[in-house]
Design a protein around this motif. Structure first.
Motif, short mmCIF file in Angstrom:
data_model
loop_
_atom_site.label_atom_id
_atom_site.label_comp_id
_atom_site.label_asym_id
_atom_site.label_seq_id
_atom_site.Cartn_x
_atom_site.Cartn_y
_atom_site.Cartn_z
N THR A 103 -6.35 7.04 1.79
CA THR A 103 -6.94 5.84 1.19
C THR A 103 -7.14 4.71 2.19
O THR A 103 -7.46 3.58 1.78
CB THR A 103 -6.05 5.35 0.03
OG1 THR A 103 -4.74 5.04 0.53
CG2 THR A 103 -5.94 6.40 -1.06
N LEU A 104 -6.93 4.98 3.47
CA LEU A 104 -7.09 3.91 4.47
C LEU A 104 -8.57 3.54 4.63
O LEU A 104 -9.45 4.40 4.61
CB LEU A 104 -6.54 4.35 5.82
CG LEU A 104 -5.03 4.53 5.93
CD1 LEU A 104 -4.66 4.98 7.35
CD2 LEU A 104 -4.30 3.24 5.58
N THR A 105 -8.81 2.26 4.81
CA THR A 105 -10.15 1.78 5.13
C THR A 105 -10.20 1.42 6.61
O THR A 105 -9.18 1.33 7.29
CB THR A 105 -10.50 0.54 4.30
OG1 THR A 105 -9.64 -0.55 4.69
CG2 THR A 105 -10.32 0.80 2.81
N GLN A 126 -10.74 -1.38 7.82
CA GLN A 126 -10.05 -2.65 8.02
C GLN A 126 -8.53 -2.49 8.03
O GLN A 126 -7.81 -3.38 8.51
CB GLN A 126 -10.45 -3.65 6.93
CG GLN A 126 -11.90 -4.12 7.00
CD GLN A 126 -12.90 -3.04 6.60
OE1 GLN A 126 -12.60 -2.20 5.74
NE2 GLN A 126 -14.06 -3.04 7.25
N ASP A 127 -8.04 -1.38 7.50
CA ASP A 127 -6.59 -1.15 7.45
C ASP A 127 -6.01 -0.71 8.80
O ASP A 127 -4.82 -0.89 9.05
CB ASP A 127 -6.24 -0.07 6.42
CG ASP A 127 -6.51 -0.50 5.00
OD1 ASP A 127 -6.37 -1.70 4.71
OD2 ASP A 127 -6.85 0.37 4.17
N TRP A 155 3.75 -1.81 3.80
CA TRP A 155 3.26 -0.44 3.92
C TRP A 155 4.39 0.53 3.53
O TRP A 155 5.41 0.58 4.20
CB TRP A 155 2.82 -0.13 5.35
CG TRP A 155 1.82 -1.08 5.91
CD1 TRP A 155 2.08 -2.17 6.69
CD2 TRP A 155 0.40 -1.04 5.74
NE1 TRP A 155 0.91 -2.80 7.03
CE2 TRP A 155 -0.14 -2.13 6.45
CE3 TRP A 155 -0.47 -0.18 5.06
CZ2 TRP A 155 -1.51 -2.39 6.50
CZ3 TRP A 155 -1.83 -0.44 5.10
CH2 TRP A 155 -2.34 -1.53 5.81
N LEU A 209 -2.23 -1.79 10.26
CA LEU A 209 -1.23 -0.74 10.07
C LEU A 209 -0.66 -0.29 11.41
O LEU A 209 0.56 -0.14 11.55
CB LEU A 209 -1.86 0.45 9.34
CG LEU A 209 -0.97 1.69 9.19
CD1 LEU A 209 0.33 1.37 8.45
CD2 LEU A 209 -1.72 2.81 8.47
N ARG A 243 0.84 -1.20 0.00
CA ARG A 243 0.00 0.00 0.00
C ARG A 243 0.87 1.25 0.00
O ARG A 243 1.84 1.34 0.76
CB ARG A 243 -0.90 0.00 1.24
CG ARG A 243 -1.91 -1.13 1.27
CD ARG A 243 -3.02 -0.89 0.25
NE ARG A 243 -3.71 0.36 0.54
CZ ARG A 243 -4.65 0.50 1.49
NH1 ARG A 243 -4.99 -0.54 2.23
NH2 ARG A 243 -5.24 1.66 1.69
N ARG A 303 -10.48 8.91 9.50
CA ARG A 303 -9.36 7.99 9.24
C ARG A 303 -8.14 8.38 10.08
O ARG A 303 -7.45 7.53 10.63
CB ARG A 303 -9.01 8.01 7.75
CG ARG A 303 -10.16 7.64 6.85
CD ARG A 303 -9.78 7.72 5.38
NE ARG A 303 -10.92 8.13 4.57
CZ ARG A 303 -10.98 7.99 3.26
NH1 ARG A 303 -9.99 7.44 2.60
NH2 ARG A 303 -12.05 8.39 2.59
#
Length: 443
Positions: free
Chosen positions: A417-419, A421-422, A395, A426, A95, A353
């Motif tokens: 762009t993080l979701t 679930q990330d 990452w 992370l 990512r 986020r």
């Protein structure tokens, strides 16, 4: 002093070209001092003014830097070697959290606005000599600036924030002058200033913006200009609070000759109020770019300031590109008029986020920073090691060296762009890469 390399030439252009070539070839090392101008002139048998002109050319090209009586030396990093070269390759299947781009899903579709602007251009073609700034853009921009308390001033348009900053600096400063900048700060600005032949004086930053005591020290050391990011500071996410703004204005009142440049690139992606500093110095400028809100390729920024500054910027612009495309200006107007971006929703999305990552890091004993914008700044004991371990985990994050002068090591993570679930994986990867949490103060 120069080892095996011998400076040669009879004219200023020849002397400058020889030195620049030697720097590029590695014969003159970064940080290496150059002979005093009179000494070199005597050695070459030329007028000292010839050497002065050669050194001036090299400063303007960002090859050397001058520190008053301490003389001239080769820049530690050539102007052609930008901080953007300090990038991390995204591993296969990994990512990219390093590039600093906005979330494409939050950007508007540009085709309708550009089509409408093109149709207007067909009906009313732009001609040489026309007003270089769209009247509707001025009206709408001024209304927004008034709402945020920015002082009254003429408005012009530039090709993005960096273009505006460069034009204001060159309108007022000369090679050798010093500029106070945020540390950590925007890497492009840290590259631009020495490339213009100017000197950098760092001003430490905390979550509330530049520290007043550091600004006072920089101005006391001779800084002739100050560049401040009002909100969504890159890379730390700092945002100037009302209390901090009052303190900074108090410092600037003692130095009214300072050229103040405020970069409000966060307008449109930040839900924190603007607390402008403009109005306490003779010369000032406030810049608002469309890039973060509407897309990086929409190279339009609104610039307002005192009449002298804006007039100088316009005058120099007329001798270069002439103007920023009215097609793009009209497209921005259409985007504004149609509310193509729900600014509140965009700010809330980035904030959710950012806060989720900061909370997850805190749960794991890692201190992070990010009051606004799309970046999180994490101090680390070993920057290179942290970046490498995160790359191995899939990452890619930005090394703090792209943004630092005197401030301690850190990494920057772009959260755009993080979701949901990330966040946990992370945070686990960062905690493992950091190993220990450094102190709260990072500037």
């Amino acid at each position: 002093m120069l080892g095996e390399y011998r400076i040669e030439g009879r004219g200023a252009a020849e002397i400058a070209a020889g030195i620049e070539g030697a720097v590029g070839a590695g014969e003159l090392a970064p940080g290496q001092p150059l002979p005093p101008m009179r000494e070199l002139a005597a050695r070459l048998g030329v007028n000292p003014n010839t050497v002065a002109a050669a050194y001036r050319t090299l400063r303007e090209r960002g090859v050397i830097e001058t520190a008053g009586r301490r003389g001239s030396r080769v820049r530690p990093r050539p102007a052609t070697t930008g901080r953007e070269e300090l990038r991390v390759e995204v591993p296969a299947g990994g990512r990219d959290l390093a590039s600093g781009n906005p979330d494409p899903a939050l950007l508007p579709r540009l085709a309708p606005a550009l089509t409408a602007a093109a149709q207007e251009g067909d009906r009313r073609p732009v001609r040489y000599g026309d007003d270089p700034v769209d009247a509707d853009l001025v009206r709408l921009a001024r209304a927004g600036l008034d709402t945020d308390g920015v002082p009254e001033g003429p408005i012009t348009v530039t090709s993005g924030s960096l273009d505006a900053i460069e034009r204001v600096l060159t309108a007022h400063l000369r090679p050798g002058d010093a500029v106070a900048v945020e540390d950590p700060g925007w890497g492009s600005v840290l590259d631009l200033i020495p490339a213009l032949g100017l000197r950098i004086l760092p001003v430490a930053v905390d979550d509330d913006g530049p520290r007043p005591e550091d600004l006072r020290a920089a101005l006391g050391s001779g800084a002739r200009a100050l560049i401040v990011t009002d909100r969504a500071q890159n890379p730390t996410g700092a945002s100037v609070t009302a209390t901090r703004a009052r303190a900074l204005r108090a410092v600037l009142r003692d130095h009214p000759g300072t050229v103040l440049i405020e970069d409000d690139h966060g307008d449109g992606i930040v839900d924190l109020p603007l607390h402008p500093l403009a109005g306490v110095t003779h010369h000032w400028a406030v810049v608002r770019s469309a890039s973060k809100t509407y897309g990086p390729d929409l190279r339009v920024a609104v610039l307002t300031g005192d009449p002298v500054t804006v007039d100088r910027v316009r005058g120099r612009q007329r001798l270069g590109p002439g103007w920023v495309s009215l097609l793009l200006q009209r497209a921005v107007v259409r985007l504004w008029q149609e509310g193509a971006v729900d600014r509140t929703a965009v700010a809330r999305s980035y904030g959710a986020r950012r806060d989720a990552l900061l909370d997850a890091l805190a749960d794991r004993g890692v201190v992070g920073h990010g009051r606004s914008g799309m970046n999180v700044w994490i101090p680390v004991p070993d920057e290179t090691g942290a970046v490498a371990r995160l790359v191995q985990s899939g990452w890619a994050v930005a090394p703090g060296a792209r943004f630092r002068l005197n401030s301690p090591p850190a990494i920057r993570i772009t959260v755009s762009t993080l979701t949901e679930q990330d966040i946990a994986p992370l945070a686990e990867a960062v905690a493992a890469a950091v190993r220990r949490s450094p102190a709260r103060v990072y500037g």
